[in-house]
Design a protein around this motif. Structure first.
Motif, PDB file in Angstrom:
ATOM      1  N   LEU A  14     -47.727  52.444  18.323  1.00  0.00           N
ATOM      2  CA  LEU A  14     -47.890  50.988  18.292  1.00  0.00           C
ATOM      3  C   LEU A  14     -47.841  50.411  19.699  1.00  0.00           C
ATOM      4  CD1 LEU A  14     -48.089  48.242  16.913  1.00  0.00           C
ATOM      5  CD2 LEU A  14     -45.633  48.399  16.424  1.00  0.00           C
ATOM      6  N   ARG A  74     -50.869  48.404  21.512  1.00  0.00           N
ATOM      7  CA  ARG A  74     -50.649  47.082  22.104  1.00  0.00           C
ATOM      8  C   ARG A  74     -51.118  47.050  23.553  1.00  0.00           C
ATOM      9  NH1 ARG A  74     -46.650  45.910  25.339  1.00  0.00           N
ATOM     10  NH2 ARG A  74     -45.354  47.620  24.626  1.00  0.00           N
ATOM     11  N   ARG A 103     -45.016  38.695  19.462  1.00  0.00           N
ATOM     12  CA  ARG A 103     -45.457  38.243  18.131  1.00  0.00           C
ATOM     13  C   ARG A 103     -46.174  36.904  18.170  1.00  0.00           C
ATOM     14  NH1 ARG A 103     -42.816  41.070  13.526  1.00  0.00           N
ATOM     15  NH2 ARG A 103     -41.369  42.579  14.404  1.00  0.00           N
ATOM     16  N   SER A 119     -54.900  36.434  17.587  1.00  0.00           N
ATOM     17  CA  SER A 119     -55.567  36.811  16.334  1.00  0.00           C
ATOM     18  C   SER A 119     -56.355  35.623  15.775  1.00  0.00           C
ATOM     19  CB  SER A 119     -54.538  37.290  15.315  1.00  0.00           C
ATOM     20  OG  SER A 119     -55.140  37.547  14.077  1.00  0.00           O
ATOM     21  N   PHE A 131     -57.766  41.701  13.974  1.00  0.00           N
ATOM     22  CA  PHE A 131     -56.863  42.433  13.092  1.00  0.00           C
ATOM     23  C   PHE A 131     -55.856  43.300  13.844  1.00  0.00           C
ATOM     24  CE2 PHE A 131     -59.978  40.952  10.097  1.00  0.00           C
ATOM     25  CZ  PHE A 131     -59.141  40.503   9.078  1.00  0.00           C
ATOM     26  N   ILE A 132     -56.184  43.764  15.032  1.00  0.00           N
ATOM     27  CA  ILE A 132     -55.193  44.471  15.847  1.00  0.00           C
ATOM     28  C   ILE A 132     -54.077  43.503  16.239  1.00  0.00           C
ATOM     29  CG2 ILE A 132     -54.771  45.531  18.110  1.00  0.00           C
ATOM     30  CD1 ILE A 132     -57.570  46.861  17.801  1.00  0.00           C
ATOM     31  N   TYR A 144     -51.919  42.662  13.248  1.00  0.00           N
ATOM     32  CA  TYR A 144     -50.990  43.757  12.983  1.00  0.00           C
ATOM     33  C   TYR A 144     -49.817  43.728  13.965  1.00  0.00           C
ATOM     34  CZ  TYR A 144     -48.989  48.379  12.577  1.00  0.00           C
ATOM     35  OH  TYR A 144     -48.103  49.413  12.439  1.00  0.00           O
ATOM     36  N   ALA A 160     -47.352  41.100  13.113  1.00  0.00           N
ATOM     37  CA  ALA A 160     -46.532  41.457  11.953  1.00  0.00           C
ATOM     38  C   ALA A 160     -45.566  42.601  12.252  1.00  0.00           C
ATOM     39  CB  ALA A 160     -47.436  41.837  10.782  1.00  0.00           C
ATOM     40  N   ALA A 161     -46.013  43.613  12.992  1.00  0.00           N
ATOM     41  CA  ALA A 161     -45.223  44.826  13.200  1.00  0.00           C
ATOM     42  C   ALA A 161     -44.306  44.737  14.413  1.00  0.00           C
ATOM     43  CB  ALA A 161     -46.152  46.026  13.349  1.00  0.00           C
TER      44      ALA A 161
END
Length: 131
Positions: A15, A19, A73, A80, A111-112, A115, A118-119
């Motif tokens: 991840l 990023r 985030r 996004s 979408f990256i 994600y 969210a992650a």
């Protein structure tokens, strides 16, 4: 299957790398618009305070925040949304199919970044450091 499940311990590192490399690629779109680097946009340099110029600022500033993993985030969430808007404003009207309308990068970035929002930032992030 057990050996594949053991790969999950590397998920924070994967991840973090996603990023970092997504942010580096994203920043290059902003530096192109704002500084003509590595090459000026084919449609010309945008004037200050226009939509493409503001997008360039968001790409450089937001991309840098995501790159270093600071305020990751919220920055990723804003980026996004920006990419969703960019897709529907610039690409969607050309064709329904992303392959034909040139919108695949915008969709992937959208979408990256969603994600990542969210992650979280994963490994190698400033905000993940202890101490």
């Amino acid at each position: 299957m057990q050996s594949l499940n053991s790969l999950s311990r590397y998920a924070p590192y994967a991840l973090g790398l996603l990023r970092i490399f997504a942010a580096l690629s994203f920043i290059s779109h902003g530096t192109q618009k704002l500084f003509g680097f590595p090459v000026p946009p084919s449609w010309g340099m945008p004037a200050a305070m226009t939509l493409p110029w503001i997008a360039g600022v968001l790409e450089v500033v937001g991309g840098t925040l995501v790159l270093v993993g600071f305020l990751t985030r919220p920055a990723a969430f804003v980026l996004s949304g920006m990419m969703a808007v960019a897709y529907w404003m610039a690409h969607g009207p050309k064709s329904f199919y992303p392959l034909l309308n040139g919108g695949e990068p915008a969709m992937l970035f959208c979408f990256i970044f969603l994600y990542i929002a969210a992650a979280g930032p994963g490994a190698f992030a400033i905000e993940s450091r202890k101490g």
